[in-house]
Design a protein around this motif. Structure first.
Motif, PDB file in Angstrom:
ATOM      1  N   LEU A  29       3.531  14.517   4.802  1.00 57.28           N
ATOM      2  CA  LEU A  29       2.515  14.291   3.774  1.00 57.28           C
ATOM      3  C   LEU A  29       2.261  12.808   3.599  1.00 57.28           C
ATOM      4  O   LEU A  29       1.123  12.368   3.441  1.00 57.28           O
ATOM      5  CB  LEU A  29       2.971  14.916   2.456  1.00 57.28           C
TER       6      LEU A  29
ATOM      7  N   LEU B  68       3.136   3.075  -3.425  1.00 58.55           N
ATOM      8  CA  LEU B  68       2.606   4.103  -4.320  1.00 58.55           C
ATOM      9  C   LEU B  68       2.454   5.432  -3.577  1.00 58.55           C
ATOM     10  O   LEU B  68       2.721   6.504  -4.123  1.00 58.55           O
ATOM     11  CB  LEU B  68       1.261   3.665  -4.896  1.00 58.55           C
TER      12      LEU B  68
ATOM     13  N   TYR C 115      -3.943   9.699  -6.628  1.00 56.97           N
ATOM     14  CA  TYR C 115      -4.311   9.384  -5.239  1.00 56.97           C
ATOM     15  C   TYR C 115      -5.798   9.109  -5.137  1.00 56.97           C
ATOM     16  O   TYR C 115      -6.218   8.181  -4.446  1.00 56.97           O
ATOM     17  CB  TYR C 115      -3.918  10.543  -4.319  1.00 56.97           C
TER      18      TYR C 115
ATOM     19  N   PRO D 241      -5.215   6.901   5.923  1.00 55.10           N
ATOM     20  CA  PRO D 241      -6.535   6.359   5.575  1.00 55.10           C
ATOM     21  C   PRO D 241      -6.469   5.196   4.599  1.00 55.10           C
ATOM     22  O   PRO D 241      -7.305   4.301   4.645  1.00 55.10           O
ATOM     23  CB  PRO D 241      -7.278   7.548   4.963  1.00 55.10           C
ATOM     24  N   VAL D 242      -5.454   5.189   3.730  1.00 55.99           N
ATOM     25  CA  VAL D 242      -5.372   4.125   2.741  1.00 55.99           C
ATOM     26  C   VAL D 242      -4.890   2.829   3.389  1.00 55.99           C
ATOM     27  O   VAL D 242      -5.286   1.727   3.005  1.00 55.99           O
ATOM     28  CB  VAL D 242      -4.417   4.554   1.606  1.00 55.99           C
TER      29      VAL D 242
ATOM     30  N   LEU E  87      -5.451   2.027   6.485  1.00 53.74           N
ATOM     31  CA  LEU E  87      -6.357   1.592   7.545  1.00 53.74           C
ATOM     32  C   LEU E  87      -7.116   0.286   7.238  1.00 53.74           C
ATOM     33  O   LEU E  87      -7.167  -0.586   8.110  1.00 53.74           O
ATOM     34  CB  LEU E  87      -7.332   2.722   7.879  1.00 53.74           C
ATOM     35  N   PRO E  88      -7.685   0.125   6.027  1.00 56.07           N
ATOM     36  CA  PRO E  88      -8.353  -1.150   5.752  1.00 56.07           C
ATOM     37  C   PRO E  88      -7.423  -2.332   5.958  1.00 56.07           C
ATOM     38  O   PRO E  88      -7.793  -3.314   6.617  1.00 56.07           O
ATOM     39  CB  PRO E  88      -8.755  -1.045   4.280  1.00 56.07           C
TER      40      PRO E  88
ATOM     41  N   ALA F 293      -7.302  14.095   3.123  1.00 56.55           N
ATOM     42  CA  ALA F 293      -5.911  13.934   2.691  1.00 56.55           C
ATOM     43  C   ALA F 293      -5.742  14.381   1.253  1.00 56.55           C
ATOM     44  O   ALA F 293      -4.722  14.982   0.884  1.00 56.55           O
ATOM     45  CB  ALA F 293      -5.477  12.474   2.852  1.00 56.55           C
TER      46      ALA F 293
ATOM     47  N   ILE G 133       3.941   9.089  -4.501  1.00 57.61           N
ATOM     48  CA  ILE G 133       3.177  10.339  -4.635  1.00 57.61           C
ATOM     49  C   ILE G 133       3.780  11.428  -3.754  1.00 57.61           C
ATOM     50  O   ILE G 133       3.995  12.568  -4.189  1.00 57.61           O
ATOM     51  CB  ILE G 133       1.700  10.113  -4.261  1.00 57.61           C
TER      52      ILE G 133
ATOM     53  N   ILE H  15      -0.105  11.606   6.207  1.00 63.08           N
ATOM     54  CA  ILE H  15      -1.476  12.066   5.970  1.00 63.08           C
ATOM     55  C   ILE H  15      -2.120  11.274   4.844  1.00 63.08           C
ATOM     56  O   ILE H  15      -3.261  10.825   4.939  1.00 63.08           O
ATOM     57  CB  ILE H  15      -1.479  13.566   5.637  1.00 63.08           C
ATOM     58  N   LEU H  16      -1.372  11.084   3.749  1.00 61.24           N
ATOM     59  CA  LEU H  16      -1.925  10.358   2.612  1.00 61.24           C
ATOM     60  C   LEU H  16      -2.064   8.874   2.917  1.00 61.24           C
ATOM     61  O   LEU H  16      -3.018   8.225   2.504  1.00 61.24           O
ATOM     62  CB  LEU H  16      -1.014  10.519   1.384  1.00 61.24           C
ATOM     63  N   GLY H  17      -1.077   8.365   3.627  1.00 61.38           N
ATOM     64  CA  GLY H  17      -1.017   6.926   3.809  1.00 61.38           C
ATOM     65  C   GLY H  17      -1.985   6.390   4.836  1.00 61.38           C
ATOM     66  O   GLY H  17      -2.542   5.312   4.656  1.00 61.38           O
TER      67      GLY H  17
ATOM     68  N   PHE I 158     -13.041  -1.785   0.863  1.00 67.46           N
ATOM     69  CA  PHE I 158     -13.142  -1.832   2.326  1.00 67.46           C
ATOM     70  C   PHE I 158     -14.584  -1.689   2.779  1.00 67.46           C
ATOM     71  O   PHE I 158     -15.081  -2.468   3.598  1.00 67.46           O
ATOM     72  CB  PHE I 158     -12.294  -0.693   2.892  1.00 67.46           C
TER      73      PHE I 158
ATOM     74  N   VAL J  37       0.832  -1.200   0.000  1.00 66.66           N
ATOM     75  CA  VAL J  37       0.000   0.000   0.000  1.00 66.66           C
ATOM     76  C   VAL J  37       0.869   1.253   0.000  1.00 66.66           C
ATOM     77  O   VAL J  37       0.596   2.220  -0.716  1.00 66.66           O
ATOM     78  CB  VAL J  37      -0.940  -0.009   1.217  1.00 66.66           C
TER      79      VAL J  37
END
Lengths: 211, 340
Positions: A151, A137, B262, A158-159, A161-162, B241, A141, A154-156, B273, A134
């Motif tokens: 950054l 990528l 993104y 929520p992605v 979390l699943p 984000a 970015i 912050i970006l990573g 999910f 995960v």
């Protein structure tokens, strides 16, 4: 597919390991005595999550412009991202297993009393690989956006979390000694999530690289 | 009439919202003073909600199990929502859960499921036939189902759920524009994706607020560790984000590309999910983890008659808001160009 071996960057490896060990040591100093199973599990994954962010944030930042052009003309962006993911996955595999070792050393094996140890180690390994898949990528970015760990976190988050939630559930199941037939749903789900993530990275990365 | 759909959306939202707030709940029993049977004369005080016990012939009251019907000896009406029924309970009953049922011609058959426990061991409830057959069905009356725990909050279905549907529609729009951005490299597509995300965040906020209030009323907490709630949190965080990412890249074409990548990456992972994980785990929401879905019996035809228009209306209004935001932002860009 070519390999970008960063093994020569010993300092980076040393840094990651030191980070994990000191995080675990701080937990050891902080908790004193046995932890209940859910806390033991949660703490381990939190440490591993931050270790993963720290380890992977560098994965695209070290490349200066010249080397980048050289690499991408040589190999094509899709092979680059696959190689990167593979390398990161290996890194995380080693890192997560080592963290597990230190974690057990410092915080004791009380939580492993009823555990299916084989299952737990499998989940830890898969989880490490998943985090790498995960975050590869995302780190690309963040590197393109020209900023660092902030950054990326912050970006990573929520992605990731699943992946993190399913891994935590699966490892909790393994710690509680659930039979394989029950827990395998989660493990398969994690594998599916890994494959999906890598496929998405493979699809999207060429657009990222283009300037 | 090119703009008929905007009018339709507004009419549906206003109409469905007013109806959702004004339709009464169906009559139901909410409480019984005793939940155990003791031998001898026993009086039950039964409380109803939106019932009309005093408006017709005296209601019948009985205890029901799968194969027996045990009637009250006397029934005394104390008000529209209250009556007291006396049962003559024989000795030696036990081992059964019984439903308490009230029948009145105005309100129909009102069950209070598993209301009384007959005690451990013993003989089942005898059939004391009292010739009650619910003859007259209640006259048709537009009302929402009166479910225990939910009660009046069931109206929130018509507000809470459409918010999430609208949010997902707008996020889908954003992803479509993101894919187009990657193909066309056009800043206009990127701007459209951004505006769709902005409006979708508004609906996410509304969904969180209505959901929190509903959770507090029915589950007792503003936030619970529930897969659907985690999904909502992940979704909101992803789009926040996304905005942060946009804020940190100054160069427009690079920003467009990074944001699009993104958005696609995060949307697909989030979708998987939200769609898959709730089916693997328990959830307090209907339709997950062994909870019956609303569609099975909660969402009856009368609730549907308000719910579907509400969903369609909010989706149309959301799309309208998106087109407005997009026009506004295009005008602003045009003004910027002129200034330069």
């Amino acid at each position: 597919m070519e390999f970008l071996l960063d093994l020569r960057q010993r300092a980076a490896w040393g840094g990651m390991l030191l980070y994990v060990v000191s995080a675990i040591y701080v937990c050891y100093l902080g908790v004193r005595g046995a932890l209940p199973v859910p806390v033991w599990n949660a703490l381990f994954w939190i440490i591993l999550l931050f270790a993963a962010f720290n380890a992977l944030v560098r994965s695209f930042q070290r490349e200066d412009a010249g080397r980048q052009v050289y690499l991408y003309t040589l190999a094509g962006p899709r092979s680059v991202v696959l190689a990167r993911t593979l390398y990161n996955a290996l890194t995380m595999l080693v890192l997560s297993l080592l963290s597990l070792l230190f974690y057990v050393l410092f915080l004791g094996t009380d939580a492993l009393g009823e555990a299916q140890v084989g299952q737990f180690v499998l989940v830890v390994a898969l989880g490490g690989v998943g985090l790498a898949a995960v975050l590869t990528l995302i780190s690309a970015i963040a590197a393109r956006a020209g900023s660092g760990l902030g950054l990326m976190a912050i970006l990573g988050f929520p992605v990731v979390l699943p992946m993190l939630l399913s891994v935590m559930r699966a490892s909790k199941g393994a710690l509680d000694g659930l039979p394989w037939s029950v827990n395998s749903t989660y493990v398969l789900w994690i594998v599916a999530l890994d494959v999906l993530t890598v496929a998405l990275a493979w699809l999207l990365f060429p657009y990222l690289w283009r300037d | 009439m090119r703009h008929w759909w905007k009018l339709l959306g507004a009419v549906l939202v206003v109409g469905a919202s007013i109806t959702a707030l004004r339709v009464p709940l169906a009559p139901a029993l909410v409480h019984s003073s005793a939940d155990r049977l003791a031998p001898g004369e026993q009086a039950f005080r039964i409380t109803g909600y939106n019932t009309h016990f005093d408006q017709s012939v005296r209601p019948y009251v009985w205890l029901a199990t799968d194969d027996a019907k045990f009637c009250a000896t006397t029934v005394q009406v104390e008000g529209t929502g209250s009556l007291s029924a006396t049962f003559d309970i024989p000795n030696g009953l036990g081992g059964q859960l019984a439903h308490l049922v009230v029948f009145s011609p105005t309100d129909g058959v009102l069950p209070l499921y598993d209301a009384v426990w007959t005690g451990d061991g013993g003989t089942p409830l005898p059939d004391r036939n009292c010739d009650v057959t619910p003859l007259a069905m209640k006259p048709f009356d537009f009302s929402f189902p009166n479910r225990s725990l939910l009660y009046e909050t069931i109206r929130n279905l018509n507000f809470h759920v459409p918010m999430w549907f609208t949010m997902m529609l707008l996020q889908l729009v954003a992803v479509v524009y993101s894919v187009r951005t990657l193909r066309s490299n056009s800043l206009r597509d990127d701007d459209a994706a951004l505006q769709a995300v902005n409006v979708s965040l508004l609906f996410a906020a509304l969904g969180l607020i209505t959901g929190s209030i509903w959770a507090r009323a029915t589950w007792g907490a503003w936030w619970t560790n529930d897969t659907k709630l985690n999904g909502a949190a992940v979704t909101t965080l992803i789009y926040l984000a996304y905005l942060v990412l946009r804020g940190s890249v100054p160069e427009p074409s690079k920003r467009a590309r990074l944001a699009a990548i993104y958005n696609i990456f995060a949307f697909v992972l989030m979708l998987v999910f939200v769609m898959v994980l709730p089916r693997l785990t328990d959830s307090l929401h209907p339709g997950n983890g062994g909870n019956p879905a609303f569609s099975q019996y909660d969402l009856d035809d009368q609730l549907r008659l308000v719910f579907y228009p509400a969903v369609l209306g909010w989706m149309l209004v959301g799309t309208w808001a998106f087109t407005l935001k997009l026009r506004l932002s295009r005008l602003e860009h045009a003004l910027d160009e002129n200034d330069r």
